[in-house]
Design a protein around this motif. Sequence first.
Motif, PDB file in Angstrom:
ATOM      1  N   ARG A 103       4.847 -40.707  13.297  1.00 38.63           N
ATOM      2  CA  ARG A 103       5.140 -39.150  13.506  1.00 38.63           C
ATOM      3  C   ARG A 103       6.311 -38.721  12.708  1.00 38.63           C
ATOM      4  NH1 ARG A 103       3.114 -35.882  16.834  1.00 38.63           N
ATOM      5  NH2 ARG A 103       4.153 -33.841  16.967  1.00 38.63           N
ATOM      6  N   TYR A 104       7.231 -39.466  12.554  1.00 35.57           N
ATOM      7  CA  TYR A 104       8.363 -39.114  11.735  1.00 35.57           C
ATOM      8  C   TYR A 104       8.123 -38.957  10.160  1.00 35.57           C
ATOM      9  CZ  TYR A 104      13.105 -39.037   9.592  1.00 35.57           C
ATOM     10  OH  TYR A 104      14.230 -38.605   9.065  1.00 35.57           O
ATOM     11  N   TYR A 105       7.384 -39.986   9.940  1.00 39.69           N
ATOM     12  CA  TYR A 105       6.990 -39.960   8.535  1.00 39.69           C
ATOM     13  C   TYR A 105       6.238 -38.605   8.455  1.00 39.69           C
ATOM     14  CZ  TYR A 105       4.933 -41.516   4.126  1.00 39.69           C
ATOM     15  OH  TYR A 105       4.773 -41.721   2.722  1.00 39.69           O
ATOM     16  N   GLY A 106       5.222 -38.275   9.268  1.00 45.35           N
ATOM     17  CA  GLY A 106       4.330 -37.166   9.197  1.00 45.35           C
ATOM     18  C   GLY A 106       5.355 -35.914   8.972  1.00 45.35           C
ATOM     19  N   ASP A 107       6.205 -35.771   9.753  1.00 45.39           N
ATOM     20  CA  ASP A 107       7.382 -34.856   9.815  1.00 45.39           C
ATOM     21  C   ASP A 107       8.137 -34.641   8.359  1.00 45.39           C
ATOM     22  OD1 ASP A 107       7.052 -34.083  12.291  1.00 45.39           O
ATOM     23  OD2 ASP A 107       8.808 -35.163  13.151  1.00 45.39           O
ATOM     24  N   ILE A 108       8.227 -35.826   7.631  1.00 45.63           N
ATOM     25  CA  ILE A 108       8.949 -35.633   6.349  1.00 45.63           C
ATOM     26  C   ILE A 108       7.824 -35.053   5.297  1.00 45.63           C
ATOM     27  CG2 ILE A 108       9.581 -36.982   4.344  1.00 45.63           C
ATOM     28  CD1 ILE A 108      10.751 -39.146   6.381  1.00 45.63           C
ATOM     29  N   ARG A 109       6.823 -35.431   5.473  1.00 50.21           N
ATOM     30  CA  ARG A 109       5.542 -35.011   4.384  1.00 50.21           C
ATOM     31  C   ARG A 109       5.476 -33.504   4.850  1.00 50.21           C
ATOM     32  NH1 ARG A 109       0.447 -37.984   5.658  1.00 50.21           N
ATOM     33  NH2 ARG A 109      -0.160 -36.730   3.463  1.00 50.21           N
ATOM     34  N   LEU A 110       5.313 -32.998   5.965  1.00 60.31           N
ATOM     35  CA  LEU A 110       4.889 -31.827   6.459  1.00 60.31           C
ATOM     36  C   LEU A 110       6.144 -30.716   5.880  1.00 60.31           C
ATOM     37  CD1 LEU A 110       3.167 -29.622   7.813  1.00 60.31           C
ATOM     38  CD2 LEU A 110       4.325 -30.016   9.986  1.00 60.31           C
ATOM     39  N   VAL A 111       7.476 -31.254   6.040  1.00 58.76           N
ATOM     40  CA  VAL A 111       8.699 -30.308   5.547  1.00 58.76           C
ATOM     41  C   VAL A 111       8.330 -30.152   3.921  1.00 58.76           C
ATOM     42  CG1 VAL A 111      10.937 -30.512   4.976  1.00 58.76           C
ATOM     43  CG2 VAL A 111      10.144 -30.825   7.382  1.00 58.76           C
ATOM     44  N   GLU A 112       8.352 -31.277   3.286  1.00 54.92           N
ATOM     45  CA  GLU A 112       8.158 -31.313   1.780  1.00 54.92           C
ATOM     46  C   GLU A 112       6.778 -30.570   1.255  1.00 54.92           C
ATOM     47  OE1 GLU A 112      10.372 -32.504  -0.273  1.00 54.92           O
ATOM     48  OE2 GLU A 112      11.411 -33.262   1.224  1.00 54.92           O
ATOM     49  N   ALA A 113       5.607 -30.693   2.064  1.00 55.45           N
ATOM     50  CA  ALA A 113       4.436 -29.914   1.534  1.00 55.45           C
ATOM     51  C   ALA A 113       4.746 -28.274   2.110  1.00 55.45           C
ATOM     52  CB  ALA A 113       3.268 -30.212   2.647  1.00 55.45           C
ATOM     53  N   MET A 114       5.470 -28.043   3.045  1.00 58.54           N
ATOM     54  CA  MET A 114       5.770 -26.858   3.138  1.00 58.54           C
ATOM     55  C   MET A 114       6.604 -26.293   2.124  1.00 58.54           C
ATOM     56  SD  MET A 114       6.120 -26.957   7.278  1.00 58.54           S
ATOM     57  CE  MET A 114       7.035 -25.166   7.622  1.00 58.54           C
TER      58      MET A 114
END
Length: 351
Positions: A113-124
Amino acid sequence: MIQITISIVLFLRRLGYGGLVLLLTLSACSERPKLLRQWDDYQQRLANTQNVDTPDISLPAPERPPAVRDLRLDIPRVSLSLLDSMRLDACPAGALIAERNSALGRLTEGLSRYYGDIRLVEAMKQCIRQLEDAGASDLQNRLQQAVRDKSATMSDARQQAIATDDALRHALTPAGTPLASAAVESFAPALAALEIVVQVLEYRDQEDPLPNEEQLETALRTVAQSTYLPGFWRALHDQQAYLEQLTPLVDNLSQRAGCLSAGTPRRAEILKTIFMSFFADELQPLLAGFTTQAYQLAPVLQRLRDQSELAPMNVYLDQLQQLPTRLNRATRAHAQHWQTFFHDCDFTPGG
């Protein structure tokens, strides 16, 4: 194909990677672990030769990670309106938001989940640049605020991942029984997998290395299914406790062997053989193997400790880091008794 594999891994993680490990552990509980049988043999020979009772060795239970319920944090949820989310379909964040809102995505926990948070912030952030080029200032402003809000939660999300990830907790928890010996072929993949986990936790911006999703899930599967690190911690713990409780058998060895009077009694010769054949030739190499790997593991464990901010978890990680130091201290103290014996009995080590 990769997505299918990742989905299976996430499903297994929800069930608990430890299921297979538990079965293996239970099947091995019925007999004395090989490592301890070697120490038992050494103890019995010492006691029989000196005609004394064997000490009652009682190995205390090792410390375990603090309970998850004591470490959970209340992390604010950052969200976009449904309309704004739909307008992001054309940029990288759209697919990630949909994935997070799916049934599987809502169940994702820990480091995944934390990895998904990292990817999401970068994608945003990528979406913001695209919206700027497209002149969509209203959505761009709302997305910038969402990035700021999400970024503000990342430190807590990182702590939540360290504290609650099932695979990581398994790797950091001493097993019910110790390893029989240190094994490079099992240690190397466990160490490499833990390194990948730590790299994810160390990530702050695009200048930092970040493993891809498949690498992370493979690493989590490795540390979750491997019994090596749990057995390793238990081996360090048990041998330290065993060595300390053997002290009555090696304290005043010279006197009980009769070396403080003229001549070299037969009992002293037998004790010398026990030291050379059992402690020096069998047990010391075991101890050296474990402590060597502990020093190889130390930098990665320290990097993990550097990422942890929750006091109970920090106390526990500090205790893990101290295990090889305590084992070395107990080994030196034990060997010192033998050194005194060799001096008093006029023996030469190796002679």
